[in-house]
Scaffold this active site. Sequence first.
Site, PDB file in Angstrom:
ATOM      1  N   CYS A 205     -62.671 105.603  96.291  1.00 19.17           N
ATOM      2  CA  CYS A 205     -63.116 106.448  97.409  1.00 19.17           C
ATOM      3  C   CYS A 205     -61.995 106.939  98.332  1.00 19.17           C
ATOM      4  O   CYS A 205     -61.981 108.120  98.687  1.00 19.17           O
ATOM      5  CB  CYS A 205     -64.162 105.718  98.231  1.00 19.17           C
TER       6      CYS A 205
ATOM      7  N   ARG B  68     -48.119 101.826  98.780  1.00 21.01           N
ATOM      8  CA  ARG B  68     -48.291 101.762  97.315  1.00 21.01           C
ATOM      9  C   ARG B  68     -49.175 100.585  96.932  1.00 21.01           C
ATOM     10  O   ARG B  68     -48.926  99.918  95.918  1.00 21.01           O
ATOM     11  CB  ARG B  68     -46.940 101.714  96.593  1.00 21.01           C
ATOM     12  N   SER B  69     -50.243 100.348  97.743  1.00 20.19           N
ATOM     13  CA  SER B  69     -51.147  99.245  97.400  1.00 20.19           C
ATOM     14  C   SER B  69     -51.978  99.644  96.177  1.00 20.19           C
ATOM     15  O   SER B  69     -52.143 100.829  95.872  1.00 20.19           O
ATOM     16  CB  SER B  69     -52.050  98.916  98.583  1.00 20.19           C
TER      17      SER B  69
ATOM     18  N   ASP C 290     -42.927 102.524  99.544  1.00 19.82           N
ATOM     19  CA  ASP C 290     -43.467 101.289 100.108  1.00 19.82           C
ATOM     20  C   ASP C 290     -42.329 100.507 100.728  1.00 19.82           C
ATOM     21  O   ASP C 290     -41.212 101.010 100.867  1.00 19.82           O
ATOM     22  CB  ASP C 290     -44.290 100.494  99.076  1.00 19.82           C
ATOM     23  N   ILE C 291     -42.613  99.260 101.080  1.00 21.11           N
ATOM     24  CA  ILE C 291     -41.647  98.444 101.799  1.00 21.11           C
ATOM     25  C   ILE C 291     -40.397  98.182 100.928  1.00 21.11           C
ATOM     26  O   ILE C 291     -39.324  97.943 101.450  1.00 21.11           O
ATOM     27  CB  ILE C 291     -42.362  97.141 102.274  1.00 21.11           C
TER      28      ILE C 291
HETATM   29  N1  NAI Z   1     -59.509 105.407 105.886  1.00 27.51           N
HETATM   30  C1  NAI Z   1     -59.913 104.775 104.823  1.00 27.51           C
HETATM   31  O1  NAI Z   1     -60.731 105.249 104.103  1.00 27.51           O
HETATM   32  C2  NAI Z   1     -59.321 103.447 104.501  1.00 27.51           C
HETATM   33  C3  NAI Z   1     -58.275 103.011 105.248  1.00 27.51           C
HETATM   34  N2  NAI Z   1     -57.697 101.834 104.972  1.00 27.51           N
HETATM   35  C4  NAI Z   1     -56.580 101.480 105.844  1.00 27.51           C
HETATM   36  O2  NAI Z   1     -55.361 101.831 105.187  1.00 27.51           O
HETATM   37  C5  NAI Z   1     -54.347 100.942 105.557  1.00 27.51           C
HETATM   38  C6  NAI Z   1     -53.675 100.371 104.325  1.00 27.51           C
HETATM   39  O3  NAI Z   1     -54.558  99.518 103.621  1.00 27.51           O
HETATM   40  P1  NAI Z   1     -54.088  98.810 102.262  1.00 27.51           P
HETATM   41  O4  NAI Z   1     -53.533  99.818 101.342  1.00 27.51           O
HETATM   42  O5  NAI Z   1     -55.252  98.012 101.815  1.00 27.51           O
HETATM   43  O6  NAI Z   1     -52.910  97.856 102.824  1.00 27.51           O
HETATM   44  P2  NAI Z   1     -51.874  96.903 102.053  1.00 27.51           P
HETATM   45  O7  NAI Z   1     -51.376  95.945 103.077  1.00 27.51           O
HETATM   46  O8  NAI Z   1     -52.457  96.400 100.787  1.00 27.51           O
HETATM   47  O9  NAI Z   1     -50.672  97.880 101.661  1.00 27.51           O
HETATM   48  C7  NAI Z   1     -49.800  98.416 102.588  1.00 27.51           C
HETATM   49  C8  NAI Z   1     -48.763  99.277 101.901  1.00 27.51           C
HETATM   50  O10 NAI Z   1     -47.902  99.861 102.875  1.00 27.51           O
HETATM   51  C9  NAI Z   1     -46.541  99.562 102.552  1.00 27.51           C
HETATM   52  N3  NAI Z   1     -45.755  99.418 103.774  1.00 27.51           N
HETATM   53  C10 NAI Z   1     -45.909  98.503 104.758  1.00 27.51           C
HETATM   54  N4  NAI Z   1     -44.979  98.691 105.718  1.00 27.51           N
HETATM   55  C11 NAI Z   1     -44.234  99.737 105.346  1.00 27.51           C
HETATM   56  C12 NAI Z   1     -43.118 100.419 105.905  1.00 27.51           C
HETATM   57  N5  NAI Z   1     -42.593 100.045 107.066  1.00 27.51           N
HETATM   58  N6  NAI Z   1     -42.601 101.481 105.239  1.00 27.51           N
HETATM   59  C13 NAI Z   1     -43.109 101.870 104.066  1.00 27.51           C
HETATM   60  N7  NAI Z   1     -44.158 101.266 103.488  1.00 27.51           N
HETATM   61  C14 NAI Z   1     -44.712 100.210 104.109  1.00 27.51           C
HETATM   62  C15 NAI Z   1     -46.606  98.277 101.770  1.00 27.51           C
HETATM   63  O11 NAI Z   1     -45.438  98.094 100.994  1.00 27.51           O
HETATM   64  C16 NAI Z   1     -47.859  98.519 100.932  1.00 27.51           C
HETATM   65  O12 NAI Z   1     -47.582  99.324  99.814  1.00 27.51           O
HETATM   66  C17 NAI Z   1     -55.010  99.911 106.462  1.00 27.51           C
HETATM   67  O13 NAI Z   1     -54.775 100.271 107.802  1.00 27.51           O
HETATM   68  C18 NAI Z   1     -56.468 100.026 106.128  1.00 27.51           C
HETATM   69  O14 NAI Z   1     -57.312  99.631 107.195  1.00 27.51           O
HETATM   70  C19 NAI Z   1     -58.092 101.080 103.924  1.00 27.51           C
HETATM   71  C20 NAI Z   1     -59.144 101.449 103.133  1.00 27.51           C
HETATM   72  C21 NAI Z   1     -59.875 102.654 103.394  1.00 27.51           C
END
Ligand code: NAI
Length: 342
Positions: free
Chosen positions: A156, A191-192, A214-215
Amino acid sequence: MEAQQVPKTCKVILSDTIAKKLLSEVRETLAKIEGPNASKPTLAAFLSTDDPAALQYAEWSKRTCEENGFNFDLRKVDKENLEEGIIAANNDDQVDGILVYYPIWVGNHSQDKYIKETVALSKDVEGLCHTHLFNMYHNVRFLDPPTNLKKSILPCTPLAIVKTLEYLQIYNPILAYGNRLFGKTITVINRSEVNGRPLAALLANDGATVYSVDITGVQVFTRGEGIRQLRHQVHDKEGWELKDVLPLSDVVIGGVPTEKFKVPTELLRDGAVCINFSSFKNFDGPAVKEKASIYVPSIGKVTIAVLLRNLVRLIANRPRPEGSAPEDPKDAKARSEAFIEG
Ligand SMILES: NC(=O)C1=CN([C@@H]2O[C@H](COP(=O)(O)OP(=O)(O)OC[C@H]3O[C@@H](n4cnc5c(N)ncnc54)[C@H](O)[C@@H]3O)[C@@H](O)[C@H]2O)C=CC1
Ligand SMILES: Nc1nc(=O)c2c([nH]1)NC[C@@H]1CN(c3ccc(C(=O)N[C@@H](CCC(=O)O)C(=O)O)cc3)C=[N+]21
């Protein structure tokens, strides 16, 4: 003399606007495939943690479902009873789609993965089981080749971003379906496995050159020169950083889940398109509005609209009930095409 007010050139697009358009298409498609006397589709949603983000997302989803003629059945179950609950929903004809909120076993991805595989393919509304993910990564769009009437389900949040880019006309409809991002350079910061990696793959499969940050560093996802390959390839960009890819990008998509991370506005191309999907603001709002051509500050509402779109697609994909007359192939095609380009 008073300084002349220069009109703002950046257009801010709110997710509500994009979601409303998608939801009206979803209601229209549902009416087309189900007829006027159909019962309301039911989405069963399993919540087995006390994660406030999942609960809030569930509450938003419930409201959107009910406002658009869907039943949202929130099932709060203990982790220990989750598998049995899903199996019961798999076998229940009253349930049209199943959603499970993740993460569940924090730090144990394989147990979450097992639950993803427990959801029946025909009810996997978030496209998280292996067959759906495999099709996405391999740029296979249908579940039933070569007939090609049943579209594969996409996750989604990545699909919500695709639909946002279509709304913004970054997808160029002059080009063939499947190639409409050819010539575009897009940076995705995240890149999650649930968000950034599938998103980079989808955009590259549609023809873009995608820098996935990603990080740990930068990778490029691309179908190669002249997008001659059928699906994307991934290469590491040794030594590259965010600062190297931002100035190259037509579109920048932020998904970093921290308050302190901000995309450095000064490195954005003049007139870039900026989209944030993180629950934190990855762009400095006032500054980005001076630099971007289009800014989308959040996409949560689009994600929920896409969830309902996926639910309708599951219904359209379903075999006809036993004992009913076989469907005219023309009708089956029309039913499927109610979706294909939209
Ligand atoms: N709007 C929507 O539909 C949705 C939003 N989200 C939001 O999206 C965000 C991410 O969620 P996930 O992917 O599950 O998180 P996650 O924690 O699994 O992945 C985070 C990603 O960001 C990267 N990252 C972290 N710090 C970084 C930096 N300083 N520079 C570059 N890359 C960096 C990490 O390496 C990783 O690839 C959250 O805030 C979540 O609440 C999640 C699901 C749906
Ligand atoms: N199977 C599964 N699928 C999910 O999609 C899923 C999940 N599990 N577990 C929980 C997380 C959390 N989540 C969010 C959705 C929208 C916003 C979001 O950013 N919403 C608002 C912004 C926040 C606000 O308005 O307060 C918006 O974009 O408009 C955040 C987080 C989905 N999740």
